[in-house]
Structure formats: structure tokens, C-alpha cells
Scaffold this motif. Structure first.
Motif, PDB file in Angstrom:
ATOM      1  N   CYS A   1     -33.252 -32.661 -29.032  1.00 12.85           N
ATOM      2  CA  CYS A   1     -33.792 -32.968 -27.701  1.00 12.85           C
ATOM      3  C   CYS A   1     -33.208 -34.279 -27.156  1.00 12.85           C
ATOM      4  CB  CYS A   1     -35.313 -33.057 -27.792  1.00 12.85           C
ATOM      5  SG  CYS A   1     -36.082 -33.538 -26.259  1.00 12.85           S
TER       6      CYS A   1
ATOM      7  N   CYS B   1     -37.288 -30.411 -26.045  1.00 15.42           N
ATOM      8  CA  CYS B   1     -38.374 -29.895 -26.875  1.00 15.42           C
ATOM      9  C   CYS B   1     -39.628 -29.716 -26.013  1.00 15.42           C
ATOM     10  CB  CYS B   1     -38.635 -30.823 -28.052  1.00 15.42           C
ATOM     11  SG  CYS B   1     -39.525 -32.328 -27.671  1.00 15.42           S
TER      12      CYS B   1
ATOM     13  N   CYS C   1     -36.170 -37.121 -26.552  1.00 19.59           N
ATOM     14  CA  CYS C   1     -36.857 -37.870 -27.609  1.00 19.59           C
ATOM     15  C   CYS C   1     -35.965 -38.160 -28.812  1.00 19.59           C
ATOM     16  CB  CYS C   1     -38.110 -37.140 -28.068  1.00 19.59           C
ATOM     17  SG  CYS C   1     -37.801 -35.570 -28.886  1.00 19.59           S
TER      18      CYS C   1
ATOM     19  N   CYS D   1     -41.604 -32.954 -24.866  1.00 21.63           N
ATOM     20  CA  CYS D   1     -40.977 -33.733 -23.794  1.00 21.63           C
ATOM     21  C   CYS D   1     -41.044 -32.992 -22.468  1.00 21.63           C
ATOM     22  CB  CYS D   1     -39.526 -34.056 -24.143  1.00 21.63           C
ATOM     23  SG  CYS D   1     -39.409 -35.277 -25.442  1.00 21.63           S
TER      24      CYS D   1
HETATM   25 ZN   LIG Z   1     -38.170 -34.127 -27.103  1.00 20.22          ZN
END
Ligand SMILES: [Zn+2]
Length: 320
Positions: free
Chosen positions: A129, A177, A132, A180
Motif C-alpha cells: 500500500c 489497503c 501506509c 487506508c
Molecule cells: Zn494502507
């Protein structure tokens, strides 16, 4: 939990994506968008209808490839809609706005579940991701029709609720993800870095363990902060307020503690000695360091979780 990592796409990757999009516009997307355009035209929302009334225009919207281009198009479409609304009753205006939103929402749902979306994700090869840098975001394409496909979520950088005409613009879609994607949906997109162009790394924003010497080998005390706050106060505050960045990364204190241990044990002398023993399979002492610490260069950050954290901590240890 945000810590934008850049999605570096090569010209070759972009060309492949363009080809996939063009084919999809030809086969699927345009016929659906053409209907929306005709409906708008019937309702005398002429200028809005004109924005999407040819294949060429739809290709271009789907392939808008920068934050400013996406934003400019959205401004243009807002203006067109305002002009179309002049002299019309608020009910018709509201209904039309709702129609565009609903139709584009359906268009996106359909697009994101088709093979083309999975193929594009495969080309992008974003395995962690970009927001993050904590969760893997693999895409798995089914080999038979009964196998389940797997893909990351798409975050609409400019949210589709406010920017419906960008709902299927590929560079408005950020593979991310679930955490997020949900975390960002309520926030204003302008306040976040646009992963296809920008990153914390480029801005010099990094993780730092305050008082690292005091923290060395003391698992209990580990805290981690984004720095330098004084240069990027608003941005860091926004990320921390919305996504609790400090708190979530502190949950990785066991990982950080391991790094500190490794750094202590595998000092230059130890590295040199191990390297001598395995010279024939290691190209260089730095290859050995990479194996031990799992550190990656910024252009590979989106291949491994916590790679930005790892690089920043190691850098801090070297400088201490
Ligand atoms: Zn993420």
C-alpha cells in the motif's frame, strides 16, 4: 495511516496501461458513457454532455495522468455544469447531479470487477500500500473461471462522490489497503500527497526515533515520529490527525527493537567477518547488510512493508 510512497511507473508500464484502457473504452466504457452523455443532452445539460461525447474525449479523461490535470478537468466540468444549470429549477439540477453520480458509480463498480482492472494492477506492480507502507496489496488473476480473483482496493484520490467524472480515470485510482481507503475517504484529497507524483521521501519527511541512544535495546520506550515537523507542519499534522500515524507505527515497536538489536550485533566487524565466510554467494558486504536489515532503496519501497521505516531508522543509526 498514511506515509505516502511514490508509485514510480515507467514509460513502458504507462504505455501498457494506456493500451488496456483504450481497448476497454472501445469495448465497454464508451457505450455506457455515451448513454450518459445522451441523457444529459436530452435534459439540455449540453456543455456537460459535450465533455464526454466522443471516444477520444473519454480516452483522455480515463488517462489524465497528473494531479493538476485531474483537478483542471474537474474544474472544467464543474463550470460546465454550473452554466448548464442556469435558468433550470433546482430539482432538475439536483436530479441530474444525482444521475451523474449514480451512473458513474455503477460504471466504476463494473470496471473495477472486470479483468481489465486486474490486468492494470498487474502492470502497476504495486505490492505494498503506497499510503501506509504496512500492508501487502498483491493482485492475483484467476487462472480458471472458478478461481477467485484478488486485488487491492482502489482509493479514489479525488473522491468519486465529489468528482464523479473521474471515477474511472486510472491515475485517480490508487491501489491501496482497505484501512487506508476507508481512512482517507472522509478527508479532503488536496491535503494528501498524490502517490503517482509525490512522496514523503521526496519531501524529506522521515521517521525518527526521538532520543535513539536512550532507546537503544530498550523495547518499552520506543516511540516514532515523522520529521521535520517544522518544515511540514500542516502536512504532518493532517496525516497524524486523520490517520494516527504516530500511534500506528508505534505498534511496530517490536520490529524497531529488532532493528536496533541487529544494528548492535551486526556491527562493521561482524559484517566483515560473515562476508569473508560467504564471499562466494554474496556480491558485496552491502548485499549481506540488505539480507540482515531488509532495507530497500526508495524506488523499491512499494515492494516491501515498512521499507520506509527501515531505511529511515538505519539512516538515523548511521548518523547517531
Ligand atoms: Zn494502507
Amino acid at each position: 495511516m498514511f506515509d505516502t510512497i511514490k508509485i514510480n511507473l515507467t514509460a513502458e508500464q504507462r504505455a501498457k496501461i494506456e493500451k488496456l484502457i483504450k481497448k476497454d473504452v472501445d469495448k465497454k466504457l464508451y457505450s455506457k458513457i455515451e448513454k450518459i452523455s445522451k441523457y444529459l443532452n436530452d435534459k439540455k445539460f449540453i456543455k456537460t454532455a459535450e465533455l464526454i461525447d466522443s471516444k477520444e474525449k473519454v480516452y483522455n479523461i480515463c488517462l489524465l495522468d497528473s494531479k493538476s490535470a485531474l483537478n483542471d478537468f474537474q474544474e472544467k466540468s464543474k463550470k460546465a455544469f454550473e452554466e448548464d444549470s442556469k435558468g433550470k429549477c433546482t430539482t432538475l439540477r439536483g436530479k441530474t447531479q444525482e444521475y451523474i453520480k449514480t451512473e458513474y458509480e455503477k460504471l466504476y463498480e463494473n470496471f473495477s470487477n472486470r479483468d481489465v482492472a486486474y490486468k492494470i494492477l498487474k502492470v502497476m506492480n504495486v505490492n505494498v500500500c503506497p499510503y501506509c507502507n504496512r500492508q501487502y496489496t498483491f493482485t492475483v488473476i484467476k487462472k480458471t473461471s472458478t478461481e477467485k480473483k484478488i486485488r487491492p482496493e482502489f482509493d479514489h484520490f479525488f473522491p468519486k462522490s465529489n468528482f464523479p467524472l473521474l471515477a474511472v480515470s486510472i491515475y485517480n485510482l490508487v491501489p491501496s489497503c482497505g484501512l487506508c481507503n476507508k481512512g482517507k475517504s472522509a478527508s479532503l484529497s488536496e491535503n494528501f500527497l498524490y502517490p503517482y507524483e509525490e512522496s514523503f521521501e521526496d519531501k524529506g519527511i522521515h521517521f525518527e526515533i526521538p532520543n535513539i541512544i536512550g532507546n537503544l535495546l530498550d523495547q518499552e520506550e520506543i516511540t516514532v515520529k515523522l520529521e521535520p515537523v517544522k518544515n511540514h507542519e500542516d502536512l504532518i499534522k493532517q496525516y497524524n490527525d486523520s490517520f494516527k500515524i504516530d500511534q500506528l507505527y508505534e505498534e511496530h515497536s517490536d520490529y524497531i527493537s529488532e532493528l536496533l538489536y541487529k544494528n548492535y550485533i551486526f556491527n562493521d566487524e561482524a559484517i566483515e567477518s560473515i562476508y569473508r565466510s560467504f564471499k562466494e554467494i554474496l556480491n558485496s558486504p552491502s548485499k549481506l547488510k540488505h539480507l540482515i536489515f531488509g532495507n530497500y532503496e526508495p524506488d523499491k519501497f512499494n515492494q516491501r512493508p515498512l521499507s520506509k521505516l527501515t531505511k529511515d531508522i538505519i539512516q538515523q543509526l548511521v548518523q547517531k
